[in-house]
Structures are given as structure tokens and as C-alpha cells.
Design a protein around this motif. Structure first.
Motif, short mmCIF file in Angstrom:
data_model
loop_
_atom_site.label_atom_id
_atom_site.label_comp_id
_atom_site.label_asym_id
_atom_site.label_seq_id
_atom_site.Cartn_x
_atom_site.Cartn_y
_atom_site.Cartn_z
N ARG A 1 -4.48 -0.42 0.98
CA ARG A 1 -4.26 -0.30 -0.46
C ARG A 1 -3.36 -1.44 -0.94
O ARG A 1 -2.54 -1.97 -0.18
CB ARG A 1 -3.59 1.03 -0.80
N GLY B 1 0.78 -1.23 0.00
CA GLY B 1 0.00 0.00 0.00
C GLY B 1 0.81 1.27 0.00
O GLY B 1 0.23 2.37 -0.08
N ILE C 1 -8.37 0.17 -3.37
CA ILE C 1 -8.44 0.97 -2.14
C ILE C 1 -9.63 0.48 -1.34
O ILE C 1 -10.78 0.53 -1.81
CB ILE C 1 -8.59 2.47 -2.46
#
Length: 459
Positions: A272, A10, A257
Motif C-alpha cells: 500500500r 503502507g 493497494i
């Protein structure tokens, strides 16, 4: 190595440079700047701030004692100092710590013979409260950030493309390792792909939205067990022309997301990840991970990332639709009746020219300015239906050719109306209409009922 915009964990691979004078904006929001720093820098600033503040305040108490001469008369019982038993810097430092931490051992204390010491004591209390609120609040926010909650939210290592419900679908899997839920969990997908506009502008990271159920509400997740997120590839999808062959040359990145509210703290958490083109498996499907046990459902996370191959056409959705269009016998164009349609259009033009020659008052009274156009639409529709009956099975042709059929009646009636001679003169009209029409000008092919109605009205 493939350069990613978002790592699997992420983290965004973006660095801001050449800020120039814009770095002052970080100091205007100092609290957020400290929270965003790494832990090692936070601890360094925390320790450094307290050390400097303590040394500064201890030095102020030592300066007061030095200026009053308390250091030389510390052992004189008849002398009243500003702070009792402060005769050097270490003793001044200990007095400050006892005052700041409200320990109060009772051996060192301030007297009422020192007004400057009272003022310094008040300043120390205010400054200490501000430093404690700022640094302790910063550390508390840093520790309670929901970033670590994202560590227990899992994404599958690969995405898969296969058929689901008769449609080519892009799929990936998400899961929650904790028993606490993510309230109002919502998922979004972005496609990052470079492209060039028709004007010649190059967009290195153009962001396109991938629909994962926004219109149907499927993007709102009840994330109790692992879920498979689906993006249907259709004409509105950016992957409309993506095939198994074109994936070998394409370069794109799918950013996923996942947002939700942590149930235990009430703070918003975001997780993420991303999938590059080499992490999308064509013709694969995820293994099931949920099984029914005695009184509960069990999730086997050992199969969370596992996939298996399934029969999937290697063509894109666009190619499949084109092949289906070419192979369908009902889509063949009716070329032979083009001449008939041209004749109908010419007939419509002739009717429009005759109809426009009528006076405006007569056209308004009849209220049938669009009458020839309606006739042509009726005749062209029925003629197309009659022509296309040759492609139908024999049984349907017999049904359509039954006498008394409504469509056949409509065709014959329309043909009769269109084949009537349009040589009716204005002499057949009442005198008042003849005067309006200018004598010998031709009238449109009006039905007898309409001509009788106009005659009765003007006679």
C-alpha cells in the motif's frame, strides 16, 4: 504537516481506543494476536513461556523426590528412588531438560517404582508438545509473513496528471524489484475525501473508487517491468471538476493497494501507499525506464521516480467540455422553429381528439390508434431537417434540394396528409359503421385505402 490516513510505506495511521469490554475478543483469537504483535513482544513471550514451563515441570519432579524422601537417600545404593541421581532442584531441572529435549545422557532416569512419576512424565510430554506447536508455529508464521515481500514492491513518489490519448489522465508508477513474479497481481485505488451530504451529515473519510481499468481488465497486472497505472478523468471520475487552480485548495488522499500471490511461497501479499494533493503534479509525465540492450530489456530504476513537464491545459474536464459546447456552431438551438413545433403539437392534439371519438371496435379494427402521433413524428423530424439545411454548406443544400429526394417526398406527402380536411362525416361509411359511430359523429382523417378496407369488411 499533512495528516495522512496511509503512510508512504503502507502503514495505516489508525488507533483503536475505548474498546471497553471488547478487549476479551483478542484473547479468544490468541494465535492471531500473537502473530500480530511486534517482534520484540513475540520474542519476550516465547522466552517467558518456555522459562516458566521448564521451571514449573522441574519443580514438580523436585516435589515428588522430596515427598518420597529421595533427596535424603540419594547416595544409598540399596534404595530405589523415583528418579535416579536426583537429589536437589538443579538435578531435577536437568532431568526435566534431558527428558523434554530427548537428550537422555543415561545418568538420570525414571524407575518403575514410582507411579506418580510415570503420570507426571506423560503430562510433561503432552504439555511440551502443545507449547512447542503453539509457540514454534507462531514464530514460523511470523517469519513467513509476506509483509516483507512488499518491501521489494515500489511505488513512485509522486503521481502525475497530463494528457494521454487525448484524455486528461491521473498516472502513477509501480515496479517489482525481484525476479520472482507476483501471480494474479491486481491494483485498486481509493479516493479519501471529506464531504457533507445533502442531509447535513459530515463524512470525514469518504471512500470513493477510482477506476484504473476494472471494466477493461487493465487492473490485472503482469508486473515484470515497471508499469504506469492510469485513471482516465471523465464525467464518472471524482476528479471531473478538478483543475490546476482548484488543486491549491482541495484536500484529498489517493490510497493505492496492490495485491498478488507470491510466486515462491504461494501466500497473498499486499502493498500500500498513498498520494496527497501536494504529491500530485499537474502537467507532468514519467521518464521512460526501459531500454533495449543486446538480447534483453534493461530497467533503469534511477529514473523510476523522475518526471518532466508537458503541455497540459490547466482546466478541468468539466470546464473543457463546457468550452467545447459553447464554441461548437452545430450545437446552437433552433429557436425560430419553435412556433412551427407548437403548431404541430396542436395538430396532434386535434387529431387525437377526433381519433378518440371513434368507437373502440373501429379503433381495434383499424389498429391505427397511434397514427396521428406517427404522422407528427414524421413531419416534425423532416421539418427539423429541412430547417437545419440552412446551416449546411451550399453543396449539401443543393444535394438535399434535388427533385425526387426521398426526404422531400416524405415532407410533401406528410404535409398533404395533414392538410386534408377533417370534415369527413360518418355518412360516407357503411350503414353498420354508422350505427356503431352513433350517426352524425365525426370520424378521424383516415386514408382512403383504410376507409375502403373497412367498407368492404362491414358491407
Amino acid at each position: 504537516k499533512r495528516q495522512r490516513f496511509v503512510d508512504k510505506n503502507g502503514r495505516c495511521n489508525v488507533q483503536h481506543g475505548n474498546l471497553g469490554g471488547e478487549t476479551s475478543r483478542y484473547l479468544s483469537d490468541l494465535f492471531t494476536t500473537l502473530v500480530d504483535l511486534k517482534w520484540r513482544w513475540n520474542l519476550f513471550i516465547f522466552i517467558l513461556t518456555y522459562t516458566v514451563a521448564w521451571l514449573f515441570m522441574a519443580s514438580m519432579w523436585w516435589v515428588i523426590a522430596y515427598m518420597r524422601g529421595d533427596l535424603n537417600k540419594a547416595h544409598d545404593d540399596s534404595y530405589t528412588p523415583c528418579v535416579a541421581n536426583v537429589y536437589n532442584f538443579p538435578s531435577a531441572f536437568l532431568f526435566f531438560i534431558e527428558t523434554e529435549a530427548t537428550i537422555g545422557y543415561g545418568y538420570r532416569y525414571i524407575t518403575d517404582k514410582c507411579p506418580e512419576g510415570i503420570i507426571l512424565f506423560l503430562f510433561q510430554s503432552i504439555l511440551g508438545s502443545i507449547v512447542d506447536a503453539f509457540l514454534i508455529g507462531c514464530m514460523f508464521i511470523k517469519m513467513s509473513q509476506p509483509k516483507k515481500r512488499a518491501e521489494t514492491l515500489m511505488f513512485s513518489e509522486h503521481a502525475a496528471i497530463s494528457m494521454r490519448d487525448g484524455k486528461l489522465t491521473l498516472m502513477f508508477r509501480v515496479g517489482n524489484l525481484r525476479n520472482s513474479h507476483m501471480v494474479s497481481a491486481q491494483i485498486r485505488c481509493k479516493l479519501l475525501k471529506s464531504r457533507q451530504t445533502p442531509e447535513g451529515e459530515f463524512l470525514p473519510l469518504d471512500q470513493l473508487e477510482l477506476d484504473v481499468g476494472f471494466s477493461t481488465g487493465a487492473d490485472q497486472l503482469f508486473l515484470v517491468s515497471p508499469l504506469t497505472i492510469c485513471h482516465v478523468i471523465d464525467a464518472k471520475s471524482p476528479f471531473y471538476d478538478l483543475s490546476q487552480r482548484s488543486m491549491q485548495t482541495e484536500q484529498f488522499e489517493i490510497v493505492v493497494i496492490l495485491e498478488g500471490i507470491v510466486e515462491t511461497t504461494g501466500m497473498t501479499c499486499q502493498a500500500r501507499t498513498s498520494y496527497t494533493e501536494d504529491e500530485v503534479l499537474w502537467g507532468h509525465r514519467f521518464f521512460p525506464v526501459i531500454s533495449l540492450e543486446e538480447g534483453f530489456f534493461k530497467v533503469d530504476y534511477s529514473q523510476f521516480h523522475a518526471t518532466f513537464e508537458v503541455p497540459t491545459p490547466p482546466y478541468s474536464v468539466k470546464e473543457q467540455e463546457e468550452m467545447l459546447l459553447m464554441s461548437s456552431p452545430l450545437i446552437a438551438p433552433a429557436v425560430s422553429n419553435s412556433k412551427e413545433r407548437n403548431n404541430s403539437v396542436e395538430c396532434l392534439d386535434g387529431l387525437d381528439e377526433v381519433g378518440t371519438k371513434l368507437p373502440s371496435k373501429l379503433q381495434k379494427i383499424t389498429g391505427r390508434e397511434d397514427f396521428p402521433k406517427k404522422l407528427l413524428r414524421m413531419s416534425s423530424t423532416t421539418s427539423e431537417k429541412a430547417y437545419s439545411m440552412g446551416d449546411l454548406p451550399m453543396k449539401l443544400q443543393r444535394i438535399s434540394s434535388v427533385p425526387g429526394n426521398s426526404e422531400e417526398k416524405l415532407v410533401s406527402k406528410t404535409t398533404k396528409m395533414m392538410s386534408d380536411p377533417m370534415s369527413q362525416s360518418v355518412a360516407d361509411l357503411p350503414p353498420k359503421l354508422q350505427k356503431l359511430s352513433g350517426g352524425g359523429r365525426m370520424e378521424g382523417n383516415l386514408p382512403p385505402k383504410l376507409r375502403k378496407m373497412n367498407s368492404d369488411r362491414f358491407t
